[in-house]
Structures are given as structure tokens and as C-alpha cells.
Design a protein around this motif. Structure first.
Motif, short mmCIF file in Angstrom:
data_model
loop_
_atom_site.label_atom_id
_atom_site.label_comp_id
_atom_site.label_asym_id
_atom_site.label_seq_id
_atom_site.Cartn_x
_atom_site.Cartn_y
_atom_site.Cartn_z
N TRP A 131 -27.60 -3.81 30.04
CA TRP A 131 -27.43 -5.01 30.84
C TRP A 131 -27.31 -4.65 32.32
O TRP A 131 -27.95 -5.27 33.18
CB TRP A 131 -26.19 -5.77 30.38
N ASP A 132 -26.48 -3.64 32.61
CA ASP A 132 -26.31 -3.23 34.01
C ASP A 132 -27.63 -2.74 34.60
O ASP A 132 -27.93 -3.03 35.77
CB ASP A 132 -25.25 -2.12 34.10
N THR A 133 -28.40 -1.99 33.82
CA THR A 133 -29.70 -1.51 34.29
C THR A 133 -30.63 -2.68 34.59
O THR A 133 -31.31 -2.70 35.63
CB THR A 133 -30.34 -0.58 33.25
N ASN A 134 -30.67 -3.65 33.70
CA ASN A 134 -31.53 -4.82 33.91
C ASN A 134 -31.12 -5.58 35.16
O ASN A 134 -31.98 -6.04 35.94
CB ASN A 134 -31.46 -5.75 32.70
N GLN A 135 -29.82 -5.71 35.38
CA GLN A 135 -29.35 -6.41 36.56
C GLN A 135 -29.73 -5.67 37.84
O GLN A 135 -30.15 -6.26 38.83
CB GLN A 135 -27.83 -6.61 36.48
N ALA A 136 -29.59 -4.33 37.80
CA ALA A 136 -29.94 -3.53 38.98
C ALA A 136 -31.44 -3.62 39.27
O ALA A 136 -31.85 -3.74 40.44
CB ALA A 136 -29.54 -2.07 38.75
N VAL A 158 -28.80 -12.04 23.56
CA VAL A 158 -28.39 -11.01 22.61
C VAL A 158 -27.67 -9.88 23.34
O VAL A 158 -26.59 -9.43 22.92
CB VAL A 158 -29.60 -10.46 21.84
N VAL A 159 -28.27 -9.43 24.44
CA VAL A 159 -27.67 -8.33 25.20
C VAL A 159 -26.32 -8.75 25.76
O VAL A 159 -25.33 -8.02 25.64
CB VAL A 159 -28.62 -7.90 26.34
N ARG A 160 -26.27 -9.92 26.36
CA ARG A 160 -25.00 -10.40 26.94
C ARG A 160 -23.91 -10.49 25.88
O ARG A 160 -22.76 -10.12 26.12
CB ARG A 160 -25.21 -11.76 27.60
N GLY A 161 -24.28 -10.94 24.68
CA GLY A 161 -23.29 -11.08 23.61
C GLY A 161 -22.76 -9.77 23.09
O GLY A 161 -21.67 -9.72 22.51
N ALA A 162 -23.51 -8.68 23.31
CA ALA A 162 -23.08 -7.38 22.78
C ALA A 162 -22.45 -6.48 23.82
O ALA A 162 -21.98 -5.39 23.49
CB ALA A 162 -24.29 -6.68 22.15
N THR A 163 -22.42 -6.92 25.09
CA THR A 163 -21.92 -6.03 26.14
C THR A 163 -20.44 -5.66 25.97
O THR A 163 -20.03 -4.58 26.38
CB THR A 163 -22.11 -6.67 27.53
N SER A 164 -19.67 -6.55 25.37
CA SER A 164 -18.23 -6.27 25.23
C SER A 164 -17.91 -5.34 24.07
O SER A 164 -16.81 -4.80 24.00
CB SER A 164 -17.46 -7.59 25.06
N THR A 165 -18.85 -5.13 23.17
CA THR A 165 -18.58 -4.32 21.99
C THR A 165 -19.43 -3.05 21.91
O THR A 165 -19.10 -2.15 21.15
CB THR A 165 -18.84 -5.14 20.70
N HIS A 169 -30.09 -12.55 14.45
CA HIS A 169 -28.85 -11.97 13.90
C HIS A 169 -27.92 -11.35 14.93
O HIS A 169 -26.79 -11.00 14.59
CB HIS A 169 -29.21 -10.91 12.85
N GLY A 170 -28.37 -11.20 16.17
CA GLY A 170 -27.56 -10.49 17.15
C GLY A 170 -27.81 -8.99 17.06
O GLY A 170 -28.38 -8.49 16.09
N TYR A 171 -27.34 -8.28 18.09
CA TYR A 171 -27.61 -6.85 18.15
C TYR A 171 -26.90 -6.08 17.03
O TYR A 171 -27.52 -5.30 16.31
CB TYR A 171 -27.18 -6.29 19.51
N GLY A 172 -25.60 -6.32 16.89
CA GLY A 172 -24.82 -5.54 15.92
C GLY A 172 -25.28 -5.73 14.49
O GLY A 172 -25.27 -4.78 13.70
#
Length: 211
Positions: free
Chosen positions: A136-141, A121-128, A33-36
């Protein structure tokens, strides 16, 4: 004890089993269903617990997503960090730099295969959702730091290209080998996971190692 009667779980074991069910249900709901649109009462229903139990163990949906990602990354809920797993020693013991890269990408592929559905899912919700964007930033770091381990191993064997320092090698490996790049190649370019693994090994070998 009768042969067919299972031993009773301790309270700690019961709590851990409950957490596992909730995390599995949450991962399923997030992917579907996605994060939201994921609702904690639906997670609770799928896990077979009261929604209050979900809140008791995790507090909120963002924490539940983080826990689902953490379990997916290591493949279980044992309290052992990813970089303390047995595969790390196998790579540390390897002397052939090319083989180090091959082993690293084999493990990376296994991790990414598990986390890719949730990373979408995380990538799709980063803009909202700012909190998910922070996740997402934490995972990338964290992934960039992990690739520093690879770069240091190669440097320790004197295998890096002349003029390439550890930080540069880390960043090249991170950009080529992280989940975001994997999703671009598999989702957008239609590469198979096998193709990603093999081609990334070839590119990393050429980019990092001395001739």
C-alpha cells in the motif's frame, strides 16, 4: 492449414496466456474473499492450472497481488509502464491548463475504476499483514510521484497559482486525486465516479491554477 484450425501458440505465448489466467483468477479471488482468506490452490483451480504453476510464475501470494494491481492499473499485461502510455503524450501536447486537469482526471478515473476493487482488498489487509501494508505504501508513493508529472506540466505552462511551488502542487493533486480519496468519496460519501471526477476537477482547478 485448415480454415477452422487455430495456429498453435509458441511457448512464450502459452506462458503469457497462463499468467493472464492466473492473474484474472487471483483478482477475482482477492475481491471475493479478501487477501487473508484467498488460497492459491483456489486461484489455481479457477485458472485451470496446478498450484505449482502458480508458485512457478509468481512465487507467493503477495507477488500475485502486486501483479494483479499492476495489470489492473494499465488495463493489460503489455510491458509498457503506465506513464509511457499514449494518454501521457495527449496530456503533454495539451496547452490549456484546465484541459490538462480534465484529461488527467479522466485517465485517473479509468485507472482507479480498474484498481478500486483490489485497493479495497489491500486497504483491508494493511492492519494485519506487514507485506501488504508495504505494498500500500509503495502504491501511494508511486501515485504521489505520478502527480508530480501533472504539477510539472502545469508549472511548465506558467499556470500554477503565485506562491505555489511544484512540490506543493504535486501533494495537493495527490491527496485529492489518489485512490484512497476516491474510495472515501465513493464508499463513505456515496459519490458516483462521475461526481468524483467532475468535482475533483473543479477543486483541483481552483486549488492549483492562477486566476
Amino acid at each position: 492449414m485448415p480454415r477452422n484450425v487455430k495456429p498453435r501458440l509458441s511457448r512464450a505465448e502459452q506462458a503469457r496466456a497462463t499468467r493472464r489466467r492466473i492473474i484474472a483468477a487471483a483478482a477475482s479471488q482477492f475481491v471475493a474473499h479478501g487477501y487473508g482468506a484467498t488460497l492459491l490452490d483456489r486461484v489455481a483451480e479457477q485458472a485451470g492450472v496446478a498450484v505449482q504453476t502458480v508458485y512457478f510464475h509468481f512465487g507467493n501470494k503477495r507477488t500475485l497481488l502486486k501483479e494483479a494491481l499492476d495489470v489492473a492499473a494499465v488495463g493489460d499485461d503489455e510491458p509498457v509502464p503506465l506513464m509511457d502510455r499514449p494518454w501521457v503524450k495527449e496530456i503533454q501536447d495539451e496547452t490549456d491548463p484546465v484541459r490538462i486537469i480534465v484529461l488527467w482526471l479522466a485517465t485517473s478515473r479509468a485507472v482507479i475504476d480498474r484498481i478500486a476493487p483490489l485497493m479495497r482488498v489491500v486497504r483491508g489487509a494493511t492492519s494485519t499483514d506487514p507485506e501488504v501494508a508495504a505494498q500500500w505504501d509503495t502504491n501511494q508513493a508511486q501515485t504521489r510521484t505520478a502527480h508530480g508529472f501533472l504539477a510539472e506540466l502545469l508549472a511548465g505552462r506558467g499556470a500554477l497559482k503565485p506562491g505555489l511551488d511544484v512540490e506543493q502542487a504535486r501533494d495537493i493533486a495527490f491527496v485529492l486525486g489518489n485512490a484512497e480519496t476516491y474510495l472515501q468519496f465513493t464508499d463513505v460519501c456515496a459519490w458516483t465516479p462521475d461526481e468524483w471526477q467532475e468535482r475533483t476537477a473543479t477543486v483541483l482547478t481552483a486549488a492549483l491554477l492562477a486566476p
